[in-house]
Enzyme design. Sequence first.
Site, PDB file in Angstrom:
ATOM      1  N   ASP A 138       3.666  17.937 -43.024  1.00 39.10           N
ATOM      2  CA  ASP A 138       2.366  17.438 -42.634  1.00 39.10           C
ATOM      3  C   ASP A 138       2.414  16.589 -41.389  1.00 39.10           C
ATOM      4  O   ASP A 138       3.445  16.584 -40.861  1.00 39.10           O
ATOM      5  CB  ASP A 138       1.611  17.024 -44.102  1.00 39.10           C
ATOM      6  CG  ASP A 138       1.945  15.611 -44.253  1.00 39.10           C
ATOM      7  OD1 ASP A 138       2.863  15.024 -43.434  1.00 39.10           O
ATOM      8  OD2 ASP A 138       1.351  15.201 -45.398  1.00 39.10           O
TER       9      ASP A 138
ATOM     10  N   ARG B 276      -9.596  12.470 -49.478  1.00 36.30           N
ATOM     11  CA  ARG B 276      -9.046  11.621 -48.270  1.00 36.30           C
ATOM     12  C   ARG B 276      -9.600  11.790 -47.216  1.00 36.30           C
ATOM     13  O   ARG B 276      -9.270  12.724 -46.418  1.00 36.30           O
ATOM     14  CB  ARG B 276      -7.380  11.861 -48.343  1.00 36.30           C
ATOM     15  CG  ARG B 276      -7.061  10.857 -47.246  1.00 36.30           C
ATOM     16  CD  ARG B 276      -5.227  10.725 -47.462  1.00 36.30           C
ATOM     17  NE  ARG B 276      -4.538  11.700 -47.059  1.00 36.30           N
ATOM     18  CZ  ARG B 276      -3.402  12.040 -47.168  1.00 36.30           C
ATOM     19  NH1 ARG B 276      -2.613  10.639 -46.883  1.00 36.30           N
ATOM     20  NH2 ARG B 276      -2.876  13.145 -46.971  1.00 36.30           N
TER      21      ARG B 276
END
Length: 545
Positions: free
Chosen positions: A464, A176
């Site tokens: 996160d 990613r």
Amino acid sequence: MTLITAPPLTTTPASAPHLRVERPLEGQDGRILSPAALAFLTELHDRFARRRHDRLAARERRRFEIGTGDDPHFRAETAYIRDDPSWRVAGAGPGLEDRRVEITGPTDPKMTINALNSGARVWLADQEDATSPTWRNVIGGQQSLFDAIRGQLTYTNADGKEYRVTAERTPTIVMRPRGWHLPEKHMTFIDRAGRELAASGSLVDYGLYVFHNADALIAAGRGPYFYLAKIESAEEARLWDDVFSFTEERLGLSHGTIRATVLIETLPAAFEMEEILFALRDHCAGLNAGRWDYIFSIIKTYRGRGARFVLPDRSEVTMTVPFMRAYTELLVQTCHKRGAYAIGGMSAFIPNRRRPDVTEAAFQKVAADKRREAGDGFDGTWVAHPDLIPVARAEFDAVLGDEPNQLGRTRDEVAVDAADLLDLRIGLPVTAAGVRGNVSVAIRYLEAWLRGLGAVAIDDLMEDAATAEISRSQIWQWIHQDRETAEGDAITRAYVEGIVAEVLAEVPRTDGDRFDDAAEIFREVALRPEFPAFLTLPAYAKHLD
């Protein structure tokens, strides 16, 4: 460690487009930032940097339109795409046929080895929300992936413990890169007119990975696969598709070798799922329900639109509230209609090996979450910790059996319209504990992020950048929408400043910690009148090396 103090690297004479690396190279950096790799990055920027900026400008215009009353809708001009039953996406590439459990995580050597030994079918190698984009993390992550793909990655920690890949079958890697909005400030692109601008984090992450690893991945029976983050429109997906097609031609790969899974994690993208699949159809493997960024996107988009768009405590915004239920049901239906895999999201609950009670509670909550996803027709799901893989796999095994997917479940009974996607009614208050929890989590996460950690366990939840974004954006919205807590306290800047002071007084302090900087960033992104689109932008520009 060897420190190279030569002049900044350039790829071509100054009269032509070129990239300049603003940092001296250390150790093995030159292996990743080779002249050939930098030349490829230059080509990517020369061809696509202008279009990237156009797409970002279009985002801002659309966000303004929605903020002033023009709600998202299914686009009339693209109805022909939605109404055409004949087209399908490319689907799973080699090694992506069974995606029932995917583990996510950053790309430092230890986490890379742990992920490859985890037993998951897929590893989301995350250079985005789970990685703090320090220069060392950006380049070090590329080095970890380079070595891992070639079977030569090892790691020894400070205590002398050695880590190496021992699994007989390692997960398929899906990398990613950073979203279109994020720059790479340590590299400068100089265009044909001599104008200088920060390089694109997306193109840097993607370009280095595909340039170095595409051939090795194909030779191993897999391929160069990517998760695409923060997409907001089919035009942004088309830009990625053109990047892929150019790369395949430039690197001598067959068209369609590159495969992408798009995270549907913004509100505008939820209204363009079929168009996004169509734009990427030659390269698309599926869509993912990126739940945390999706919640953040809704708060950000509707932050100034009045009380009916205000959400309660973060913990109460679950996957079963109406707008989240509508979004995931539509995603599964859309994917299976077009031959694309539907991948579920990540529950934030994680085990604590020192607390059996916490671990058992996490297992139960994650099992329920994955049971719901498998029952809804998802083809796979995410977990953030290796201990959760058996829990998630058991729920998907119970539904999938020996089949690799549920593409045959077309979910024709699902009927989701725009009103369903915008039904934000939950009927619960904001509590004092909810306000305090958001402030505490945001500051503690930011402190870790500034020290180079992108995925952090806080209060037995995996945090996160996406969950930190929810925390700070809710605070901003509650203040600006004149909310009160259930206990009767007005949520004002002064009220939140008091909580900030309490959090700073309670956290353990050490020499060199970054709590003061974290509090400064939190005030900038949550307490000021302006609302930064992403907290990572000012934090990266001012505080990250």
